[in-house]
Design a protein around this motif. Structure first.
Motif, PDB file in Angstrom:
ATOM      1  N   VAL A  13       0.827  -1.198   0.000  1.00 56.75           N
ATOM      2  CA  VAL A  13       0.000   0.000   0.000  1.00 56.75           C
ATOM      3  C   VAL A  13       0.861   1.247   0.000  1.00 56.75           C
ATOM      4  O   VAL A  13       1.983   1.236   0.472  1.00 56.75           O
ATOM      5  CB  VAL A  13      -0.917  -0.047   1.240  1.00 56.75           C
ATOM      6  CG1 VAL A  13      -1.852   1.130   1.280  1.00 56.75           C
ATOM      7  CG2 VAL A  13      -1.709  -1.333   1.230  1.00 56.75           C
ATOM      8  N   ALA A  14       0.334   2.317  -0.512  1.00 56.64           N
ATOM      9  CA  ALA A  14       1.050   3.592  -0.580  1.00 56.64           C
ATOM     10  C   ALA A  14       1.428   4.075   0.813  1.00 56.64           C
ATOM     11  O   ALA A  14       0.990   3.549   1.825  1.00 56.64           O
ATOM     12  CB  ALA A  14       0.183   4.624  -1.286  1.00 56.64           C
ATOM     13  N   ALA A  15       2.228   5.132   0.866  1.00 56.75           N
ATOM     14  CA  ALA A  15       2.791   5.620   2.126  1.00 56.75           C
ATOM     15  C   ALA A  15       1.746   5.933   3.182  1.00 56.75           C
ATOM     16  O   ALA A  15       2.058   5.988   4.361  1.00 56.75           O
ATOM     17  CB  ALA A  15       3.638   6.860   1.852  1.00 56.75           C
ATOM     18  N   ALA A  16       0.520   6.126   2.810  1.00 54.66           N
ATOM     19  CA  ALA A  16      -0.528   6.420   3.795  1.00 54.66           C
ATOM     20  C   ALA A  16      -0.641   5.307   4.829  1.00 54.66           C
ATOM     21  O   ALA A  16      -1.074   5.542   5.954  1.00 54.66           O
ATOM     22  CB  ALA A  16      -1.870   6.609   3.095  1.00 54.66           C
ATOM     23  N   GLY A  17      -0.264   4.071   4.440  1.00 56.63           N
ATOM     24  CA  GLY A  17      -0.218   2.986   5.401  1.00 56.63           C
ATOM     25  C   GLY A  17      -1.526   2.240   5.578  1.00 56.63           C
ATOM     26  O   GLY A  17      -1.587   1.263   6.301  1.00 56.63           O
ATOM     27  N   ALA A  20      -5.830  -1.663   2.307  1.00 60.16           N
ATOM     28  CA  ALA A  20      -7.103  -1.845   1.609  1.00 60.16           C
ATOM     29  C   ALA A  20      -6.816  -2.093   0.140  1.00 60.16           C
ATOM     30  O   ALA A  20      -5.720  -1.821  -0.334  1.00 60.16           O
ATOM     31  CB  ALA A  20      -7.975  -0.609   1.779  1.00 60.16           C
ATOM     32  N   ASP A  21      -7.809  -2.599  -0.586  1.00 64.71           N
ATOM     33  CA  ASP A  21      -7.651  -2.846  -2.010  1.00 64.71           C
ATOM     34  C   ASP A  21      -7.417  -1.560  -2.799  1.00 64.71           C
ATOM     35  O   ASP A  21      -6.939  -1.610  -3.910  1.00 64.71           O
ATOM     36  CB  ASP A  21      -8.910  -3.524  -2.570  1.00 64.71           C
ATOM     37  CG  ASP A  21      -8.836  -5.029  -2.422  1.00 64.71           C
ATOM     38  OD1 ASP A  21      -7.722  -5.564  -2.452  1.00 64.71           O
ATOM     39  OD2 ASP A  21      -9.896  -5.642  -2.276  1.00 64.71           O
ATOM     40  N   ARG A  22      -7.738  -0.445  -2.254  1.00 68.47           N
ATOM     41  CA  ARG A  22      -7.680   0.832  -2.948  1.00 68.47           C
ATOM     42  C   ARG A  22      -6.355   1.058  -3.646  1.00 68.47           C
ATOM     43  O   ARG A  22      -6.308   1.526  -4.769  1.00 68.47           O
ATOM     44  CB  ARG A  22      -7.949   1.947  -1.925  1.00 68.47           C
ATOM     45  CG  ARG A  22      -8.056   3.329  -2.468  1.00 68.47           C
ATOM     46  CD  ARG A  22      -8.508   4.273  -1.380  1.00 68.47           C
ATOM     47  NE  ARG A  22      -7.710   4.117  -0.179  1.00 68.47           N
ATOM     48  CZ  ARG A  22      -6.709   4.926   0.154  1.00 68.47           C
ATOM     49  NH1 ARG A  22      -6.386   5.925  -0.606  1.00 68.47           N
ATOM     50  NH2 ARG A  22      -6.035   4.727   1.262  1.00 68.47           N
ATOM     51  N   ASP A  23      -5.235   0.711  -3.005  1.00 67.27           N
ATOM     52  CA  ASP A  23      -3.916   0.983  -3.562  1.00 67.27           C
ATOM     53  C   ASP A  23      -3.140  -0.286  -3.894  1.00 67.27           C
ATOM     54  O   ASP A  23      -1.952  -0.245  -4.118  1.00 67.27           O
ATOM     55  CB  ASP A  23      -3.088   1.815  -2.575  1.00 67.27           C
ATOM     56  CG  ASP A  23      -3.711   3.174  -2.338  1.00 67.27           C
ATOM     57  OD1 ASP A  23      -4.168   3.788  -3.319  1.00 67.27           O
ATOM     58  OD2 ASP A  23      -3.751   3.611  -1.178  1.00 67.27           O
ATOM     59  N   HIS A  24      -3.800  -1.421  -3.919  1.00 70.30           N
ATOM     60  CA  HIS A  24      -3.098  -2.685  -4.103  1.00 70.30           C
ATOM     61  C   HIS A  24      -4.012  -3.659  -4.824  1.00 70.30           C
ATOM     62  O   HIS A  24      -5.218  -3.619  -4.666  1.00 70.30           O
ATOM     63  CB  HIS A  24      -2.716  -3.238  -2.715  1.00 70.30           C
ATOM     64  CG  HIS A  24      -1.682  -4.306  -2.762  1.00 70.30           C
ATOM     65  ND1 HIS A  24      -1.962  -5.592  -3.130  1.00 70.30           N
ATOM     66  CD2 HIS A  24      -0.362  -4.288  -2.469  1.00 70.30           C
ATOM     67  CE1 HIS A  24      -0.866  -6.325  -3.055  1.00 70.30           C
ATOM     68  NE2 HIS A  24       0.121  -5.564  -2.665  1.00 70.30           N
ATOM     69  N   VAL A  25      -3.431  -4.548  -5.594  1.00 71.43           N
ATOM     70  CA  VAL A  25      -4.214  -5.513  -6.357  1.00 71.43           C
ATOM     71  C   VAL A  25      -4.910  -6.531  -5.449  1.00 71.43           C
ATOM     72  O   VAL A  25      -5.900  -7.126  -5.816  1.00 71.43           O
ATOM     73  CB  VAL A  25      -3.327  -6.219  -7.412  1.00 71.43           C
ATOM     74  CG1 VAL A  25      -2.334  -7.153  -6.762  1.00 71.43           C
ATOM     75  CG2 VAL A  25      -4.165  -6.940  -8.433  1.00 71.43           C
ATOM     76  N   MET A  26      -4.382  -6.717  -4.248  1.00 65.66           N
ATOM     77  CA  MET A  26      -4.962  -7.671  -3.307  1.00 65.66           C
ATOM     78  C   MET A  26      -5.506  -6.953  -2.085  1.00 65.66           C
ATOM     79  O   MET A  26      -5.040  -5.885  -1.727  1.00 65.66           O
ATOM     80  CB  MET A  26      -3.902  -8.686  -2.858  1.00 65.66           C
ATOM     81  CG  MET A  26      -3.390  -9.551  -3.986  1.00 65.66           C
ATOM     82  SD  MET A  26      -2.111 -10.697  -3.451  1.00 65.66           S
ATOM     83  CE  MET A  26      -3.086 -11.849  -2.513  1.00 65.66           C
ATOM     84  N   ASP A  27      -6.473  -7.594  -1.443  1.00 70.17           N
ATOM     85  CA  ASP A  27      -6.962  -7.109  -0.158  1.00 70.17           C
ATOM     86  C   ASP A  27      -5.888  -7.452   0.863  1.00 70.17           C
ATOM     87  O   ASP A  27      -5.676  -8.613   1.198  1.00 70.17           O
ATOM     88  CB  ASP A  27      -8.291  -7.800   0.181  1.00 70.17           C
ATOM     89  CG  ASP A  27      -8.775  -7.513   1.594  1.00 70.17           C
ATOM     90  OD1 ASP A  27      -8.116  -6.728   2.320  1.00 70.17           O
ATOM     91  OD2 ASP A  27      -9.814  -8.078   1.980  1.00 70.17           O
ATOM     92  N   THR A  28      -5.163  -6.449   1.338  1.00 70.88           N
ATOM     93  CA  THR A  28      -4.057  -6.679   2.258  1.00 70.88           C
ATOM     94  C   THR A  28      -4.453  -6.424   3.707  1.00 70.88           C
ATOM     95  O   THR A  28      -3.589  -6.196   4.555  1.00 70.88           O
ATOM     96  CB  THR A  28      -2.842  -5.810   1.871  1.00 70.88           C
ATOM     97  OG1 THR A  28      -3.245  -4.442   1.844  1.00 70.88           O
ATOM     98  CG2 THR A  28      -2.281  -6.231   0.523  1.00 70.88           C
ATOM     99  N   SER A  29      -5.745  -6.483   3.973  1.00 69.64           N
ATOM    100  CA  SER A  29      -6.173  -6.346   5.360  1.00 69.64           C
ATOM    101  C   SER A  29      -5.625  -7.518   6.170  1.00 69.64           C
ATOM    102  O   SER A  29      -5.372  -8.604   5.635  1.00 69.64           O
ATOM    103  CB  SER A  29      -7.698  -6.319   5.455  1.00 69.64           C
ATOM    104  OG  SER A  29      -8.237  -7.570   5.069  1.00 69.64           O
TER     105      SER A  29
END
Length: 199
Positions: A13-17, A20-29
């Motif tokens: 995910v972007a620097a915001a930390g 979520a899927d918003r910034d990544h191809v996978m759900d990284t929750s």
């Protein structure tokens, strides 16, 4: 997909930390990462192999299995369905095992496909497999001393191919409803999963 794009996808995910899927191809929750780990029967450090200066896993660092997971998500999980339209997930194939394809020949028995299929159909099937994997007969079969193939002889690749045919051909379809074949995933390459982080 370019190496740079894959690396960016793998870095998380972007620097915001936020995870979520918003910034990544996978759900990284955290919840989904635990579900993926359970599906493969592994711990988080199976994919997140790089450690930071504090000794804890660096979840943003690229790694071999992170790249493989992204490849599987993009090329298979998102593009394949069960015949009744259900989405795939890691558990659909892995069922708690990171290496789910059978490789051990200790309990393998000789096979005789001609008992179930006419010779002409066997020939067509074998030619389709050769083309789909970009291999020749000896990739799966061994030869007898007289030089002829011994199709009944168990081999590691034959066992894996039989498993794939029994469990996925006819059990999965593409997003447009076409049946899954060897070529759907292999597309001319026996080893089609990325085995490098691109570094």
């Amino acid at each position: 997909m370019t190496k740079l794009l894959l690396i960016l996808l793998l870095m998380g995910v972007a620097a915001a930390g936020a995870h979520a899927d918003r910034d990544h191809v996978m759900d990284t929750s955290e919840e989904n990462m635990k579900r993926i780990a359970a599906s493969l029967g592994v711990r988080c450090t199976h994919c997140h192999t790089v450690r930071g200066p504090d000794g804890k896993p660096d979840f943003k660092a690229p790694s071999l299995f992170k790249q493989t997971a992204v490849h599987m998500k993009v090329h298979f999980v998102d593009g394949l369905r069960t015949p009744d339209g259900k989405a795939l997930e890691c558990m659909s194939c892995h069922r708690g095992n990171a290496r789910f394809l059978p490789r051990d020949l200790t309990s393998a028995k000789p096979s005789n496909l001609s008992e179930r299929m006419p010779r002409r159909e066997i020939y067509r099937k074998m030619k389709a497999i050769e083309s789909a994997l970009g291999v020749d007969c000896e990739f799966c079969h061994v030869r007898r001393e007289d030089g002829r193939l011994a199709p009944e002889q168990p081999t590691r690749h034959k066992q894996m191919a039989k498993y794939m045919m029994d469990h996925y051909e006819g059990s999965l379809v593409t997003s447009d409803g076409s049946p899954v074949t060897c070529a759907t995933c292999h597309a001319g390459a026996a080893d089609f999963l990325p085995r490098s982080t691109g570094e």
